[in-house]
Scaffold this motif. Sequence first.
Motif, mmCIF file in Angstrom:
data_model
loop_
_atom_site.group_PDB
_atom_site.id
_atom_site.type_symbol
_atom_site.label_atom_id
_atom_site.label_comp_id
_atom_site.label_asym_id
_atom_site.label_seq_id
_atom_site.Cartn_x
_atom_site.Cartn_y
_atom_site.Cartn_z
ATOM 1 N N LYS A 102 8.247 -12.703 -57.783
ATOM 2 C CA LYS A 102 8.976 -11.759 -58.662
ATOM 3 C C LYS A 102 9.562 -12.691 -59.853
ATOM 4 C CE LYS A 102 9.399 -7.992 -55.493
ATOM 5 N NZ LYS A 102 10.439 -7.588 -54.419
ATOM 6 N N THR A 103 10.195 -12.132 -60.727
ATOM 7 C CA THR A 103 10.575 -12.922 -61.897
ATOM 8 C C THR A 103 11.859 -13.799 -61.305
ATOM 9 O OG1 THR A 103 9.763 -11.299 -63.238
ATOM 10 C CG2 THR A 103 11.285 -13.190 -64.294
ATOM 11 N N TRP A 104 12.876 -13.098 -60.696
ATOM 12 C CA TRP A 104 14.126 -13.744 -60.149
ATOM 13 C C TRP A 104 13.433 -14.769 -59.085
ATOM 14 C CZ3 TRP A 104 15.409 -14.080 -55.035
ATOM 15 C CH2 TRP A 104 14.993 -13.023 -54.146
ATOM 16 N N GLN A 105 12.485 -14.863 -58.389
ATOM 17 C CA GLN A 105 12.117 -15.913 -57.513
ATOM 18 C C GLN A 105 11.554 -16.990 -58.269
ATOM 19 O OE1 GLN A 105 9.101 -13.459 -55.195
ATOM 20 N NE2 GLN A 105 10.751 -13.291 -53.589
ATOM 21 N N GLU A 106 10.675 -16.806 -59.537
ATOM 22 C CA GLU A 106 10.359 -17.925 -60.233
ATOM 23 C C GLU A 106 11.581 -18.657 -60.871
ATOM 24 O OE1 GLU A 106 7.551 -16.047 -63.045
ATOM 25 O OE2 GLU A 106 6.097 -15.758 -61.446
ATOM 26 N N VAL A 107 12.351 -18.012 -61.269
ATOM 27 C CA VAL A 107 13.635 -18.644 -62.034
ATOM 28 C C VAL A 107 14.273 -19.239 -60.931
ATOM 29 C CG1 VAL A 107 15.907 -18.090 -62.843
ATOM 30 C CG2 VAL A 107 13.703 -16.797 -63.675
ATOM 31 N N LEU A 108 14.643 -18.768 -59.613
ATOM 32 C CA LEU A 108 15.352 -19.620 -58.694
ATOM 33 C C LEU A 108 14.674 -20.903 -58.378
ATOM 34 C CD1 LEU A 108 17.714 -19.367 -56.491
ATOM 35 C CD2 LEU A 108 16.072 -18.300 -55.011
ATOM 36 N N CYS B 60 15.023 -23.352 -61.150
ATOM 37 C CA CYS B 60 16.567 -23.793 -61.046
ATOM 38 C C CYS B 60 16.740 -25.104 -60.053
ATOM 39 C CB CYS B 60 17.685 -22.599 -60.706
ATOM 40 S SG CYS B 60 17.872 -21.653 -62.600
#
Length: 131
Positions: free
Chosen positions: A57-63, A66
Amino acid sequence: MSVRLKPLLAVAALIVALAAAAPAAGQQAPTLGAPETTQSTAAPPPETDTTGNGGLKTWQEVLIFCAGLVLLAGIGFAIVGDARDRAARLTRRGREPETAGAGAPHKHRQQAKQRARAKARQARAQRRKNR
């Protein structure tokens, strides 16, 4: 090992690898005289209405992105901190960090160079004496 032998060894290793692969390629040949077997194709799976591709998911990719940045920043801080610590230890010992544009060489370097020249003179004299 001579410089001429290195390319020859590389070519020999390539030939050995290709020779070992040749029997494996022969295993791929069709059977001679044997009847061909028929393969039945399976029915395609039923279509589903889900649109998800099963990826992150997008939030996992961003995490993950980071976390990579934090890791790189930590490595940078460790390198800079070690460099500062090393520079501080050099100045505490009474030595200044060496710079590329230093004018005169250090005293111990001059003495080492003089000792090396004296040893070289003695070695030359010994060789002349042993002729």
